[in-house]
Motif scaffolding. Structure first.
Motif, PDB file in Angstrom:
ATOM      1  N   ASN A 168     -11.864  -2.385 -13.870  1.00  0.00           N
ATOM      2  CA  ASN A 168     -10.968  -1.413 -13.707  1.00  0.00           C
ATOM      3  C   ASN A 168      -9.943  -0.856 -15.229  1.00  0.00           C
ATOM      4  O   ASN A 168      -9.186  -1.636 -15.478  1.00  0.00           O
ATOM      5  N   ARG A 204       1.267   6.243 -10.682  1.00  0.00           N
ATOM      6  CA  ARG A 204       2.161   6.624  -9.444  1.00  0.00           C
ATOM      7  C   ARG A 204       2.880   7.701  -9.912  1.00  0.00           C
ATOM      8  O   ARG A 204       3.094   8.380  -8.818  1.00  0.00           O
ATOM      9  N   GLN A 220      -3.801   7.593  -8.164  1.00  0.00           N
ATOM     10  CA  GLN A 220      -3.656   6.310  -7.709  1.00  0.00           C
ATOM     11  C   GLN A 220      -4.899   6.052  -6.958  1.00  0.00           C
ATOM     12  O   GLN A 220      -5.590   6.317  -5.327  1.00  0.00           O
ATOM     13  N   GLY A 221      -5.232   4.615  -6.789  1.00  0.00           N
ATOM     14  CA  GLY A 221      -6.399   3.752  -5.981  1.00  0.00           C
ATOM     15  C   GLY A 221      -5.861   3.131  -4.974  1.00  0.00           C
ATOM     16  O   GLY A 221      -6.497   2.453  -5.101  1.00  0.00           O
ATOM     17  N   ARG A 248      -9.788   9.262 -15.823  1.00  0.00           N
ATOM     18  CA  ARG A 248      -9.773   8.289 -14.837  1.00  0.00           C
ATOM     19  C   ARG A 248     -10.002   9.377 -13.753  1.00  0.00           C
ATOM     20  O   ARG A 248      -8.625   9.277 -13.156  1.00  0.00           O
TER      21      ARG A 248
HETATM   22  N1  GLN Z   1      -4.818  -0.474  -9.131  1.00  0.00           N
HETATM   23  C1  GLN Z   1      -4.584   1.068  -8.357  1.00  0.00           C
HETATM   24  C2  GLN Z   1      -5.135   1.993  -9.336  1.00  0.00           C
HETATM   25  O1  GLN Z   1      -5.198   1.256 -10.628  1.00  0.00           O
HETATM   26  C3  GLN Z   1      -2.986   0.956  -7.393  1.00  0.00           C
HETATM   27  C4  GLN Z   1      -2.677   1.112  -9.173  1.00  0.00           C
HETATM   28  C5  GLN Z   1      -0.822   0.734  -8.057  1.00  0.00           C
HETATM   29  O2  GLN Z   1      -0.320   2.109  -8.016  1.00  0.00           O
HETATM   30  N2  GLN Z   1      -0.450  -0.442  -7.926  1.00  0.00           N
HETATM   31  O3  GLN Z   1      -5.024   3.289  -9.088  1.00  0.00           O
END
Ligand code: GLN
Length: 401
Positions: free
Chosen positions: A176, A23, A39-40, A368
């Motif tokens: 992940n 984040r 961020q995913g 990543r």
């Molecule tokens: N799971 C996502 C990631 O690995 C988002 C993480 C999140 O900020 N909750 O990027």
């Protein structure tokens, strides 16, 4: 009596971990106006059916607390889904808890099953939340490495990690950040060890429908595992609604009782109208999941090709929506410095590899990137990434294949 030393007022449980690096990279990306491959979260639309259902639910004034452990319609839809897809029994009355995302599902589960000092096995690299989760519970994490080049664990090493002190193992498949989809034989060994050492498998299956190779096998379906598995998943990735915060837990009734109590006093419940919408989404079933996986495959191939072209050494993922790359050939020697440089000078944000490891040096050569973005945005990122090789001399061949 006056204290001589100023108190921090912070509990010691807040000391063992840092702010989320994922984040933090999102915020840094905003400062530099970059493309956020850190961020995913998807930058594309959620399915119209699901959005319409949410609007209908709000208009119908489903705006008050749902039942703490989830609205009946969503728990029934989850139960049907597990039966249809995996042949799993998940009684909506006694085995399902709807949570505020898989994130809450994981911490509520661990708070419900782990006593301070209990050992929890974590395969490394791991999604960064699991470290703080363990710290908040006072668990003692025991890390077992996923070895290069295939990100598999050594069976003997895994066995050595289990003992009478082991309370649980956290498993994440599709994984992940590595993109591994664990095979039946790998899961068989985990299951065998859980049975032998009377441990719980806590399994994060949030990417279950984002897969390019292999089969998704919930460990709860292996012999003797239904009574010792906590299965976690959610709507965020499947329906591209990471901001809705709707996740769930399937667990045997004896564990569900404790998990529901923790969940109740931490969050009361997940957003009521959005639970109704997710129930509608689950009704779309297998054709929707097939389409989702197909679209992600195109995005994966696009970013993978761009990274190879830009001089990175990526590992092609079999599932989830991340690519872990070796960056040693760029000669930075420090993943955080590289990630900060990349977003500042090239305008693409990734996550430094060290945030997926217990000891930063283990992830020093890695970054990543996520590809849960539109093809247009990925192409723009590809254009920017081409500049990397111009800006830094490339040496060696890198570590990953
Ligand atoms: N799971 C996502 C990631 O690995 C988002 C993480 C999140 O900020 N909750 O990027």
């Amino acid at each position: 009596m006056r204290r001589e030393v100023a108190r921090t007022h912070l509990a010691s449980r807040t000391v063992g971990f840092t702010e989320s690096v994922i984040r933090e990279m999102t915020r840094l990306n905003a400062v530099h106006g970059g493309i956020n491959l850190a961020q995913g979260f998807p930058n594309f639309a959620a399915p119209a059916e699901v959005k319409e259902a949410a609007k209908r639910a709000i208009d119908a004034d489903i705006n008050q607390y749902a039942i703490t452990w989830g609205s009946p319609s969503l728990r029934q839809a989850i139960s049907r889904t597990y039966r249809e897809l995996y042949g799993m029994d998940a009684d909506p009355e006694t085995m399902i808890t709807v949570t505020c995302g898989a994130t809450e599902a994981m911490i509520s589960t661990l708070l419900a099953i782990v006593d301070p000092g209990d050992e929890v096995i974590v395969l490394e690299p791991f999604y960064e939340n699991y470290g703080p989760d363990a710290a908040i519970c006072g668990a003692a994490p025991v890390y077992v490495p996923l070895r290069q080049p295939d990100n598999t664990f050594d069976p003997a090493e895994l066995r050595r990690a289990f003992s009478a002190r082991t309370k649980a193992i956290i498993l994440n498949t599709p994984n992940n950040p590595t993109g591994r989809v664990f095979t039946r034989s790998e899961l068989d060994l985990v299951a065998e060890l859980c049975r032998e050492f009377d441990a719980i498998a806590v399994t994060d299956e949030i990417y279950e429908h984002i897969r390019y190779e292999g089969e998704h096998i919930p460990i709860a379906t292996l012999p003797g595992m239904a009574e010792r598995t906590v299965t976690i998943s959610g709507a965020s990735k499947t329906f591209s609604v990471t901001g809705w915060r709707v996740g769930w837990i399937v667990a045997p009734p004896r564990l569900t009782g404790g998990i529901r109590k923790v969940h109740d006093f931490v969050t009361v419940g997940a957003p009521a109208p959005l639970q109704e919408a997710v129930a509608v989404g689950l009704g779309m079933g297998a054709p929707y999941y097939g389409k989702l996986g197909g679209e992600y495959r195109v995005r994966r191939d696009l970013l993978y090709g761009a990274l190879v072209e830009a001089g990175f050494s990526p590992r092609r993922p079999d599932g989830a929506y991340y690519i872990l790359c070796d960056i040693s050939r760029f000669g930075f020697g420090d993943d955080v410095a590289f990630a900060h440089w990349l977003v500042r000078e090239v305008g693409v944000a990734g996550v430094p590899g060290s945030s997926f490891y217990s000891r930063p040096e283990l992830g020093r050569d890695l970054i990543r990137f996520t590809f849960c973005k539109t093809e247009d945005l990925l192409r723009e990122a590809a254009d920017r990434l081409r500049r990397v090789a111009e800006l830094v001399p490339v040496s060696g061949t890198g570590r990953a294949s």
